[in-house]
Scaffold this motif. Sequence first.
Motif, mmCIF file in Angstrom:
data_model
loop_
_atom_site.group_PDB
_atom_site.id
_atom_site.type_symbol
_atom_site.label_atom_id
_atom_site.label_comp_id
_atom_site.label_asym_id
_atom_site.label_seq_id
_atom_site.Cartn_x
_atom_site.Cartn_y
_atom_site.Cartn_z
ATOM 1 N N ASP A 163 -27.673 41.219 -6.867
ATOM 2 C CA ASP A 163 -26.719 42.037 -6.123
ATOM 3 C C ASP A 163 -27.084 42.074 -4.642
ATOM 4 O O ASP A 163 -26.211 42.023 -3.773
ATOM 5 C CB ASP A 163 -26.684 43.456 -6.688
ATOM 6 N N GLN A 164 -28.378 42.163 -4.339
ATOM 7 C CA GLN A 164 -28.813 42.109 -2.945
ATOM 8 C C GLN A 164 -28.358 40.809 -2.299
ATOM 9 O O GLN A 164 -27.851 40.796 -1.170
ATOM 10 C CB GLN A 164 -30.340 42.225 -2.868
ATOM 11 N N ALA A 166 -25.899 38.895 -3.257
ATOM 12 C CA ALA A 166 -24.439 38.850 -3.174
ATOM 13 C C ALA A 166 -23.929 39.610 -1.958
ATOM 14 O O ALA A 166 -22.895 39.260 -1.375
ATOM 15 C CB ALA A 166 -23.829 39.428 -4.447
ATOM 16 N N GLN A 167 -24.659 40.651 -1.548
ATOM 17 C CA GLN A 167 -24.245 41.454 -0.391
ATOM 18 C C GLN A 167 -24.649 40.811 0.930
ATOM 19 O O GLN A 167 -24.185 41.233 1.995
ATOM 20 C CB GLN A 167 -24.870 42.857 -0.480
ATOM 21 N N PRO A 303 -25.143 39.596 -10.628
ATOM 22 C CA PRO A 303 -25.494 40.862 -9.972
ATOM 23 C C PRO A 303 -25.325 42.063 -10.908
ATOM 24 O O PRO A 303 -24.423 42.095 -11.742
ATOM 25 C CB PRO A 303 -24.507 40.940 -8.799
ATOM 26 N N PRO A 305 -24.104 45.674 -11.127
ATOM 27 C CA PRO A 305 -23.272 46.574 -10.316
ATOM 28 C C PRO A 305 -23.934 47.930 -10.144
ATOM 29 O O PRO A 305 -24.765 48.333 -10.964
ATOM 30 C CB PRO A 305 -21.979 46.673 -11.125
ATOM 31 N N ALA A 314 -25.695 51.737 -4.026
ATOM 32 C CA ALA A 314 -25.927 50.343 -3.627
ATOM 33 C C ALA A 314 -26.350 50.262 -2.173
ATOM 34 O O ALA A 314 -27.244 49.496 -1.823
ATOM 35 C CB ALA A 314 -24.656 49.541 -3.848
ATOM 36 N N ARG A 318 -29.948 48.786 -0.880
ATOM 37 C CA ARG A 318 -30.099 47.657 0.030
ATOM 38 C C ARG A 318 -30.913 48.047 1.253
ATOM 39 O O ARG A 318 -31.722 47.283 1.759
ATOM 40 C CB ARG A 318 -28.722 47.138 0.431
#
Length: 320
Positions: A163-164, A166-167, A303, A305, A314, A318
């Motif tokens: 997820d990190q 993806a961001q 990722p 969620p 989120a 991050r």
Amino acid sequence: MIRVLPVRRLAGLAGAASLLLLSGCLDVPHPFRDPGRVGRSLARNAPPARLAIPLPAAALLGDDAAREWSRDMAAALLEQTVPALAQPVRPGDWWLRLGAEARGGQVVPTYSIMTPAGAVRGSGEGVGVPAAAWAAGDAEALRQSARQLALSIAGALTGIQADQMAQDPHSLKHRAARIYFAGVKGAPGDGDVALAQAFVASLRDAEDAVQESPREADFTVSCAVSVSEVIPGGSGHPQQHLQLVWRVVDAQGKESGAATQLHDIDAHSLDGHWGEVALAAAQEAAGGVRQVISRYSGRDNTPLPPPAGAPAVAKAQRQG
């Protein structure tokens, strides 16, 4: 580890190159393992350098048993290559909040993955343990519980790292990996050149970009070829043992993984022109190298969620 039975006859495969199979193993680190400063820069999103496991105060255990359970959990996570330590939480630490709930005649262990900002980023529970064994602090019950929970926690951490990435628009989820190919050494005949040309052509795609210089490369790939002494062949023809090792290292020179191809060939059959054999071997090797890079970087991981109803988590995760 990926193991595939080797093809016994490599020479003479013109027109049937697709029959070659990758053999040996792909040896790569587990996702979410801290790969060091340069490795972390590949995604520009550092996973936690360590996962602290403080004494679980709400685990329905006495102090000694709670302390033992946290140690068991750290050991179980280390087996999953998660850098976990049974210690108090320090500034900047991600940490694991362990607990337990009594349900009927069982105790169900629980966990929450906490960000440095104190937000819950992921949670889950394990298999119920007989209440009597849990209350007694049974060492084997605690150890088995830790091992079972560790699998779920490691999977959640992998999803958090994904997820990190993806961001982050600069991560390898959003761009091709920059790869420098250092070439092939040790092959007989024209193998060094033929394998190198075929490998570069096979590796280029939307996920991997081969560049001319090692400068700013995310990974460097090289191949070492070795041929053993002639050995007796079951077919009556003398044979040689051929080994190709495609090594992948990150920008700091740390090994990310290796793909190995093992074959028996008719003796000296590759002392001249490799032809389609080089193309088949290179295509196969490119697939193996692509797996090494994907696993090491985590670019293919799904990722995790943010928890439902907690949109700020989120962002806090991050920033942490």
